[in-house]
Design a protein around this motif. Structure first.
Motif, PDB file in Angstrom:
ATOM      1  N   TRP A  83      -1.723  21.295  48.226  1.00 43.93           N
ATOM      2  CA  TRP A  83      -1.437  22.696  47.922  1.00 43.93           C
ATOM      3  C   TRP A  83      -0.052  22.845  47.281  1.00 43.93           C
ATOM      4  O   TRP A  83       0.165  23.755  46.472  1.00 43.93           O
ATOM      5  CB  TRP A  83      -1.570  23.548  49.193  1.00 43.93           C
ATOM      6  N   HIS A  84       0.854  21.943  47.624  1.00 48.21           N
ATOM      7  CA  HIS A  84       2.182  21.977  46.991  1.00 48.21           C
ATOM      8  C   HIS A  84       2.036  21.736  45.490  1.00 48.21           C
ATOM      9  O   HIS A  84       2.681  22.391  44.659  1.00 48.21           O
ATOM     10  CB  HIS A  84       3.081  20.910  47.638  1.00 48.21           C
ATOM     11  N   ILE A  85       1.147  20.798  45.122  1.00 43.12           N
ATOM     12  CA  ILE A  85       0.920  20.505  43.700  1.00 43.12           C
ATOM     13  C   ILE A  85       0.273  21.719  43.015  1.00 43.12           C
ATOM     14  O   ILE A  85       0.682  22.113  41.913  1.00 43.12           O
ATOM     15  CB  ILE A  85       0.046  19.242  43.541  1.00 43.12           C
ATOM     16  N   VAL A  86      -0.702  22.341  43.688  1.00 45.71           N
ATOM     17  CA  VAL A  86      -1.352  23.530  43.106  1.00 45.71           C
ATOM     18  C   VAL A  86      -0.298  24.605  42.817  1.00 45.71           C
ATOM     19  O   VAL A  86      -0.266  25.201  41.727  1.00 45.71           O
ATOM     20  CB  VAL A  86      -2.451  24.084  44.061  1.00 45.71           C
ATOM     21  N   VAL A  87       0.572  24.837  43.798  1.00 43.67           N
ATOM     22  CA  VAL A  87       1.602  25.879  43.626  1.00 43.67           C
ATOM     23  C   VAL A  87       2.542  25.517  42.469  1.00 43.67           C
ATOM     24  O   VAL A  87       2.866  26.367  41.624  1.00 43.67           O
ATOM     25  CB  VAL A  87       2.394  26.084  44.939  1.00 43.67           C
ATOM     26  N   ALA A  88       2.931  24.240  42.420  1.00 47.17           N
ATOM     27  CA  ALA A  88       3.839  23.819  41.336  1.00 47.17           C
ATOM     28  C   ALA A  88       3.179  24.051  39.978  1.00 47.17           C
ATOM     29  O   ALA A  88       3.832  24.512  39.025  1.00 47.17           O
ATOM     30  CB  ALA A  88       4.201  22.344  41.517  1.00 47.17           C
ATOM     31  N   LEU A  89       1.866  23.788  39.899  1.00 43.62           N
ATOM     32  CA  LEU A  89       1.166  23.954  38.616  1.00 43.62           C
ATOM     33  C   LEU A  89       0.969  25.426  38.273  1.00 43.62           C
ATOM     34  O   LEU A  89       1.230  25.838  37.148  1.00 43.62           O
ATOM     35  CB  LEU A  89      -0.195  23.243  38.664  1.00 43.62           C
ATOM     36  N   TRP A  90       0.544  26.231  39.250  1.00 41.63           N
ATOM     37  CA  TRP A  90       0.264  27.626  38.867  1.00 41.63           C
ATOM     38  C   TRP A  90       1.550  28.410  38.606  1.00 41.63           C
ATOM     39  O   TRP A  90       1.539  29.410  37.907  1.00 41.63           O
ATOM     40  CB  TRP A  90      -0.740  28.294  39.779  1.00 41.63           C
ATOM     41  N   ARG A  91       2.678  27.913  39.140  1.00 47.14           N
ATOM     42  CA  ARG A  91       3.954  28.577  38.815  1.00 47.14           C
ATOM     43  C   ARG A  91       4.333  28.388  37.346  1.00 47.14           C
ATOM     44  O   ARG A  91       5.127  29.156  36.804  1.00 47.14           O
ATOM     45  CB  ARG A  91       5.060  27.996  39.692  1.00 47.14           C
ATOM     46  N   LEU A  92       3.750  27.345  36.718  1.00 48.00           N
ATOM     47  CA  LEU A  92       4.055  27.099  35.303  1.00 48.00           C
ATOM     48  C   LEU A  92       3.258  28.025  34.376  1.00 48.00           C
ATOM     49  O   LEU A  92       3.547  28.108  33.193  1.00 48.00           O
ATOM     50  CB  LEU A  92       3.717  25.638  34.949  1.00 48.00           C
ATOM     51  N   ILE A  93       2.225  28.678  34.935  1.00 45.31           N
ATOM     52  CA  ILE A  93       1.352  29.491  34.077  1.00 45.31           C
ATOM     53  C   ILE A  93       2.069  30.797  33.729  1.00 45.31           C
ATOM     54  O   ILE A  93       2.453  31.557  34.633  1.00 45.31           O
ATOM     55  CB  ILE A  93       0.012  29.790  34.790  1.00 45.31           C
ATOM     56  N   PRO A  94       2.260  31.079  32.440  1.00 45.57           N
ATOM     57  CA  PRO A  94       2.964  32.317  32.079  1.00 45.57           C
ATOM     58  C   PRO A  94       2.124  33.560  32.414  1.00 45.57           C
ATOM     59  O   PRO A  94       0.899  33.487  32.485  1.00 45.57           O
ATOM     60  CB  PRO A  94       3.183  32.192  30.575  1.00 45.57           C
ATOM     61  N   ARG A  95       2.803  34.675  32.634  1.00 45.39           N
ATOM     62  CA  ARG A  95       2.135  35.910  33.066  1.00 45.39           C
ATOM     63  C   ARG A  95       1.054  36.358  32.084  1.00 45.39           C
ATOM     64  O   ARG A  95      -0.001  36.864  32.483  1.00 45.39           O
ATOM     65  CB  ARG A  95       3.211  36.991  33.193  1.00 45.39           C
ATOM     66  N   CYS A  96       1.300  36.141  30.765  1.00 44.50           N
ATOM     67  CA  CYS A  96       0.317  36.598  29.770  1.00 44.50           C
ATOM     68  C   CYS A  96      -1.005  35.838  29.926  1.00 44.50           C
ATOM     69  O   CYS A  96      -2.059  36.339  29.563  1.00 44.50           O
ATOM     70  CB  CYS A  96       0.879  36.461  28.359  1.00 44.50           C
ATOM     71  N   ILE A  97      -0.957  34.649  30.506  1.00 42.61           N
ATOM     72  CA  ILE A  97      -2.202  33.898  30.755  1.00 42.61           C
ATOM     73  C   ILE A  97      -2.699  34.198  32.169  1.00 42.61           C
ATOM     74  O   ILE A  97      -3.880  34.419  32.385  1.00 42.61           O
ATOM     75  CB  ILE A  97      -1.967  32.379  30.571  1.00 42.61           C
ATOM     76  N   TRP A  98      -1.779  34.232  33.123  1.00 40.65           N
ATOM     77  CA  TRP A  98      -2.159  34.462  34.538  1.00 40.65           C
ATOM     78  C   TRP A  98      -3.001  35.734  34.679  1.00 40.65           C
ATOM     79  O   TRP A  98      -4.004  35.759  35.381  1.00 40.65           O
ATOM     80  CB  TRP A  98      -0.897  34.554  35.401  1.00 40.65           C
ATOM     81  N   ARG A  99      -2.608  36.811  33.981  1.00 41.53           N
ATOM     82  CA  ARG A  99      -3.326  38.073  34.177  1.00 41.53           C
ATOM     83  C   ARG A  99      -4.754  38.018  33.644  1.00 41.53           C
ATOM     84  O   ARG A  99      -5.581  38.839  33.990  1.00 41.53           O
ATOM     85  CB  ARG A  99      -2.554  39.251  33.569  1.00 41.53           C
TER      86      ARG A  99
END
Ligand SMILES: NC(=O)c1ccc[n+]([C@@H]2O[C@H](COP(=O)([O-])OP(=O)(O)OC[C@H]3O[C@@H](n4cnc5c(N)ncnc54)[C@H](OP(=O)(O)O)[C@@H]3O)[C@@H](O)[C@H]2O)c1
Length: 246
Positions: free
Chosen positions: A222-238
């Motif tokens: 889960w630490h890796i998942v968090v590290a990866l999804w933190r890299l996703i910019p907001r324009c893509i995340w939304r």
């Protein structure tokens, strides 16, 4: 004998952690609204367990916490494992308000009281641990309020850690951030990715608390998942459609 107070010890991660600390020979004080499970733990460890009924959202929660600490002969660690949450894509207002009341107001009731206890009665020494969530590291659309309350919890702990330094206290904080764990909190009709057993997660949590980690992801995947999804910019995340299917 080391002493811990665990709030939210009647089921799930809090209950399992309580059993692990009691097995290790700690003096353990338990609290929750349901007391039958707490009595069962006390029956198993009659000499080292005390318990009390506390609703963390109620006005008397701070005084009840202090009474429980004193009943336990003091506390080296105060561990908040209580919390609620749902998937709430329909934005049911009552669910949202209950989540805020328990996870924010209830958490401040306990952590603020714990801070004052350590500052005033333990010469500024102590350790406060709280189970937040990986859900607080990114805004999750299907659990918006849960996600936001978990972010608030993590931010509060980070801020208090700094305040402790500013005031010259030696109060330590552990922010515990699990991924999905099979407890009553999750909807049993849904299937969750990378689901952990409560035994496995509680063991990791207890180790993280004893090791006095500042932030502990449960577990490394889960630490890796968090590290990866933190890299996703907001324009893509939304635009991402993150759902937990039934
Ligand atoms: N399970 C997961 O996938 C997961 C993932 C990340 C984070 N977490 C977090 O882990 C923590 C523990 O949850 P869990 O998964 O172990 O779920 P759980 O089995 O439902 O346990 C929740 C505990 O919180 C207590 N609680 C709830 N409201 C309370 C209140 N007003 N006053 C006092 N105690 C209260 C409950 O006791 P009573 O009902 O008896 O009061 C129970 O002991 C929560 O903060 C949750 O957000 C869980």
């Amino acid at each position: 004998m080391k002493r811990i107070v665990i709030i939210g010890a009647s089921s799930g991660l809090g209950l399992k952690s309580a059993l692990l600390f009691a097995e290790k020979g700690w003096k353990v004080a338990l609290a929750a609204r349901r007391t039958t499970p707490l009595q069962i733990v006390k029956n198993q460890y009659p000499d080292s367990v005390v318990f009390s009924q506390i609703d963390i959202t109620s006005q008397d929660a701070p005084q009840r916490l202090l009474d429980l600490i004193h009943k336990n002969g003091g506390a080296d660690i105060i561990f908040l494992a209580a919390g609620i949450g749902w998937q709430n894509a329909d934005l049911d207002l009552q669910k949202d308000l209950q989540t805020v009341t328990t996870n924010c107001l209830g958490m401040v009731n306990i952590v603020n009281t714990a801070y004052h206890y350590f500052a005033n009665e333990c010469y500024g020494n102590g350790h406060i641990a709280v189970i937040t969530s990986i859900a607080g590291t990114k805004g999750l659309g299907i659990s918006a309020t849960y996600s936001a309350t978990k972010r608030m919890q993590s931010c509060y702990l980070e801020a208090l850690e700094q305040l402790s330094q500013i005031k010259g206290h030696n109060i330590h904080f552990t922010d515990i951030r699990p991924g999905f764990v099979k407890t009553d909190l999750l909807d049993p009709s849904r299937s969750y990715p990378m689901l952990m057993s409560v035994d496995y997660a509680a063991q990791k949590i207890v180790s993280a608390i004893i090791a006095r980690k500042h932030v502990a992801y449960i577990d490394w995947k889960w630490h890796i998942v968090v590290a990866l999804w933190r890299l996703i910019p907001r324009c893509i995340w939304r635009r991402l459609s993150i759902k937990i299917e039934s």
